[in-house]
Design a protein around this motif. Sequence first.
Motif, PDB file in Angstrom:
ATOM      1  N   ARG A 152       0.845  -1.190   0.000  1.00 14.81           N
ATOM      2  CA  ARG A 152       0.000   0.000   0.000  1.00 14.81           C
ATOM      3  C   ARG A 152       0.885   1.246   0.000  1.00 14.81           C
ATOM      4  N   GLY A 153       0.564   2.167  -0.893  1.00 14.33           N
ATOM      5  CA  GLY A 153       1.354   3.377  -1.009  1.00 14.33           C
ATOM      6  C   GLY A 153       2.134   3.461  -2.301  1.00 14.33           C
ATOM      7  N   LEU A 154       2.104   2.387  -3.113  1.00 12.11           N
ATOM      8  CA  LEU A 154       2.784   2.445  -4.402  1.00 12.11           C
ATOM      9  C   LEU A 154       2.105   3.450  -5.328  1.00 12.11           C
ATOM     10  N   ALA A 155       2.865   3.943  -6.286  1.00  9.15           N
ATOM     11  CA  ALA A 155       2.326   4.892  -7.254  1.00  9.15           C
ATOM     12  C   ALA A 155       1.250   4.233  -8.111  1.00  9.15           C
ATOM     13  N   ALA A 156       0.388   5.065  -8.679  1.00  9.64           N
ATOM     14  CA  ALA A 156      -0.706   4.571  -9.506  1.00  9.64           C
ATOM     15  C   ALA A 156      -0.188   4.058 -10.840  1.00  9.64           C
ATOM     16  N   ASP A 157      -1.015   3.317 -11.538  1.00 13.05           N
ATOM     17  CA  ASP A 157      -0.674   2.797 -12.849  1.00 13.05           C
ATOM     18  C   ASP A 157      -0.321   3.941 -13.798  1.00 13.05           C
ATOM     19  N   GLY A 158       0.828   3.840 -14.461  1.00 16.04           N
ATOM     20  CA  GLY A 158       1.267   4.852 -15.400  1.00 16.04           C
ATOM     21  C   GLY A 158       2.068   5.984 -14.792  1.00 16.04           C
ATOM     22  N   ALA A 159       2.134   6.049 -13.446  1.00 22.56           N
ATOM     23  CA  ALA A 159       2.844   7.134 -12.781  1.00 22.56           C
ATOM     24  C   ALA A 159       4.349   6.879 -12.770  1.00 22.56           C
ATOM     25  N   GLU A 160       5.106   7.953 -12.607  1.00 25.69           N
ATOM     26  CA  GLU A 160       6.554   7.816 -12.488  1.00 25.69           C
ATOM     27  C   GLU A 160       6.920   7.310 -11.098  1.00 25.69           C
ATOM     28  N   ILE A 161       7.944   6.507 -11.025  1.00 32.30           N
ATOM     29  CA  ILE A 161       8.439   5.953  -9.768  1.00 32.30           C
ATOM     30  C   ILE A 161       9.947   6.134  -9.711  1.00 32.30           C
ATOM     31  N   ARG A 162      10.495   6.050  -8.495  1.00 37.69           N
ATOM     32  CA  ARG A 162      11.946   6.144  -8.359  1.00 37.69           C
ATOM     33  C   ARG A 162      12.617   4.894  -8.894  1.00 37.69           C
ATOM     34  N   ASN A 163      12.035   3.738  -8.562  1.00 36.27           N
ATOM     35  CA  ASN A 163      12.628   2.472  -8.969  1.00 36.27           C
ATOM     36  C   ASN A 163      11.566   1.388  -9.001  1.00 36.27           C
ATOM     37  N   PRO A 164      11.756   0.370  -9.797  1.00 37.32           N
ATOM     38  CA  PRO A 164      10.808  -0.746  -9.829  1.00 37.32           C
ATOM     39  C   PRO A 164      11.109  -1.771  -8.749  1.00 37.32           C
ATOM     40  N   ILE A 165      10.163  -2.685  -8.537  1.00 38.02           N
ATOM     41  CA  ILE A 165      10.402  -3.867  -7.706  1.00 38.02           C
ATOM     42  C   ILE A 165      11.071  -4.915  -8.581  1.00 38.02           C
ATOM     43  N   GLY A 166      12.114  -5.543  -8.057  1.00 42.69           N
ATOM     44  CA  GLY A 166      12.968  -6.400  -8.882  1.00 42.69           C
ATOM     45  C   GLY A 166      12.300  -7.618  -9.464  1.00 42.69           C
ATOM     46  N   ALA A 167      11.191  -8.077  -8.895  1.00 47.35           N
ATOM     47  CA  ALA A 167      10.541  -9.284  -9.389  1.00 47.35           C
ATOM     48  C   ALA A 167       9.937  -9.097 -10.762  1.00 47.35           C
ATOM     49  N   ALA A 168       9.664  -7.847 -11.160  1.00 50.04           N
ATOM     50  CA  ALA A 168       9.080  -7.559 -12.473  1.00 50.04           C
ATOM     51  C   ALA A 168       9.542  -6.162 -12.895  1.00 50.04           C
ATOM     52  N   MET A 169      10.578  -6.110 -13.700  1.00 52.02           N
ATOM     53  CA  MET A 169      11.064  -4.809 -14.177  1.00 52.02           C
ATOM     54  C   MET A 169      11.699  -5.000 -15.548  1.00 52.02           C
ATOM     55  N   ALA A 170      11.693  -3.932 -16.328  1.00 52.81           N
ATOM     56  CA  ALA A 170      12.284  -3.964 -17.664  1.00 52.81           C
ATOM     57  C   ALA A 170      13.033  -2.656 -17.892  1.00 52.81           C
ATOM     58  N   VAL A 171      14.145  -2.735 -18.652  1.00 51.55           N
ATOM     59  CA  VAL A 171      15.034  -1.584 -18.831  1.00 51.55           C
ATOM     60  C   VAL A 171      15.550  -1.584 -20.274  1.00 51.55           C
ATOM     61  N   ARG A 172      15.835  -0.381 -20.780  1.00 52.82           N
ATOM     62  CA  ARG A 172      16.550  -0.278 -22.044  1.00 52.82           C
ATOM     63  C   ARG A 172      17.988  -0.751 -21.814  1.00 52.82           C
ATOM     64  N   ARG A 173      18.374  -1.760 -22.591  1.00 53.12           N
ATOM     65  CA  ARG A 173      19.630  -2.458 -22.313  1.00 53.12           C
ATOM     66  C   ARG A 173      20.855  -1.558 -22.463  1.00 53.12           C
ATOM     67  N   ALA A 174      20.908  -0.777 -23.544  1.00 53.40           N
ATOM     68  CA  ALA A 174      22.094   0.060 -23.775  1.00 53.40           C
ATOM     69  C   ALA A 174      22.283   1.063 -22.651  1.00 53.40           C
ATOM     70  N   GLU A 175      21.187   1.670 -22.191  1.00 52.45           N
ATOM     71  CA  GLU A 175      21.266   2.656 -21.124  1.00 52.45           C
ATOM     72  C   GLU A 175      21.679   2.004 -19.805  1.00 52.45           C
ATOM     73  N   LEU A 176      21.176   0.796 -19.567  1.00 49.46           N
ATOM     74  CA  LEU A 176      21.558   0.082 -18.349  1.00 49.46           C
ATOM     75  C   LEU A 176      23.052  -0.202 -18.352  1.00 49.46           C
ATOM     76  N   GLN A 177      23.588  -0.573 -19.487  1.00 50.81           N
ATOM     77  CA  GLN A 177      25.024  -0.846 -19.553  1.00 50.81           C
ATOM     78  C   GLN A 177      25.856   0.426 -19.385  1.00 50.81           C
TER      79      GLN A 177
END
Length: 671
Positions: A152-177
């Motif tokens: 409870r307290g997570l941001a709403a659907d579509g909202a910006e967040i500081r970071n995702p929860i690791g169990a389900a996250m996706a990233v642009r690979r080049a930027e991550l590297q």
Amino acid sequence: MTAQTHLVPGITVLICCYTHDRLDQLSTGIRSAQAQLRPDSDELIVIVDHNDALRADLISAFPSGITVIPNAATRGLSGARNTGVAAARTELVAFVDDDAVLRPGALDSVRSAFSDASVIAVGGAVHAKWEAGAPPSWFPDEFGWVVGCDYRGLAADGAEIRNPIGAAMAVRRAELQKIGGFSDRLGRVGTVPAGCEETLMGIELRQQFPGSKVVRIEEFAVDHFVPRTRSTLRYFISRCRHEGRSKAVLSDMVGGKAGLAAERSFVIRTLTTGVLRYLRGAVTGNGISAVSRILVMILGLFVTASATAAAAIRQGRRTTSSEVQAPVEKPAEAPVAADELITVVIPTVGRDSLLNTVRTVLAQDHRNIELLVVDNRPHRSEAARILADIDDPRLSILEQPIPGVSAARNKGHQSARGRIVAFTDDDAVPDPGWISGIVTSFHADNTSSVGVVTGRVLGTESNTREQAWFEEAKVFDKGEVATLWAMNLREETALGTDDTLGEYGPHGPFFPYTAGECGSGNNMAFRSTALHSIGGFDERLGTGTPTHGGEDLDAFRAALLDGWSIAYNPNAVVRHYHRDNMPELRVQSYGYGTGMAASLTKFVLSGSPRPILTRIPRGIHMLISPTSTKNIDFPSDWPLHLRILEALGYLAGPVLFVRSHLNARRVGAGR
């Protein structure tokens, strides 16, 4: 990590694993991902963390359709993820835990989210699938992160967040590297429930790529298995402790402001409203469950914040003055004389009431005093302006630019000529016999074991209902009975030849850890050697710091644990201006909670948290029970919202102490 020269459109699903214990969940998760892959663009890579037998079994069980590789980096989740990112060929990488199963349509939602070029990372919805069928009745909704799931307290659907929860996250690979992937200073290693590597990733992505967004997409959903072993209070505490340690490492890497920004919001908004929800539930539903959740929520916050502060202190190679040590033998001192020189210290931020305070101190019937007014806002020069017309050689004005009442008091103590240093506030009015009462108590001590004398605090007036409430509640007033507080009730430290020091105070369940029964900071005097032996006032606590208070209680507790006694003399009277309006009373109520909790948090850093943690259930009962010793004197019409504000202060106090500690490290004022 070496970047690939060519990336193809699509998604690489990365699943990191390390143990056979999750093989059933892992196999189900692999199949859920396979069902959503596009054969012409997507791929699935399973990274096995230093377990050759598990890797061989997976290759045998899934001979085609997936790639199984060993972790080629440092053991742990961060190293495994970095290995998978290096092996991926696609523009996007999606991370799914080895005990999580993708819901239908999850990967399509990822594709849709990244159609916005400004989106650099996506966090999904992580739904807890409890092996027991439901969470324990004591488990607060706000702490779903403890088991790696939504809360409870997570941001709403579509909202910006500081970071995702690791169990389900996706990233642009080049930027991550480009940011170096995941730091191996953070993240889970085997069964050690550490974390914060996703938080660091989110912070660094936005720093490296201004204007980019990390968003939460609820259709990118997984069911995350929560075994019975994670449904215990023992695991809850362990996870909070490791999360706190990880927060300290994160703050050391990116700074306290960035590292703890979301946590401050979580405490102020989510946990405080959570307390209100459960309090309502205690009235309208299952009271036992509601109270249990409040207790566990406070425990979780306390353990997390304490672990953060403890780790931060270790990283800074600092120690605290609250460590519990065996009392050392005190050097013998000459008895305090009836005409002893007394130093009075008044910290000020330039209130107009300072003038009256100074005049009443200079008018004491004990004439042998020096008065040190410490201007805690010297850039404004208000203290000098207010006191410009006073011509008395006993008065000096000092400057202390470091903010906070503790820093100002320490400045006064360092400059004091007297063996006894008395403190009051710039909105207080001492009675003419105040110093005489203090000297009487020290003079009656024939063993030099009394390190602190406190006195009675009464209101200057009761013109408003708010002032009357405060006086009736006896927040400052400790009564009419002279009392001696000591850790050991020994005959040789006894009451002085004429019983002036009074009777021994009872050792209740919270003695000496809360120390509020001993007195308050607007009427206290220390033997200079005692104050020196405890390291002075902790400059991370008190008015003018994020904690808003607690420095006096911390000093009383430290003195008692160091072997000193505290004498309360009701004849040493100071009159205090009680807040005469509701807004100021609200601020004061909240500050009492934050100060007390921050002070207790500091004590936990001694490495002996058990005395505090085992008392938390009784502490909650004391806070909420109308018949407790804390609440029995409260007026019947004392507003409920003031009690709630104080309770919210208890929740916020540990986090505020961490913030104050980090601030002190930056200015070099922390101990």
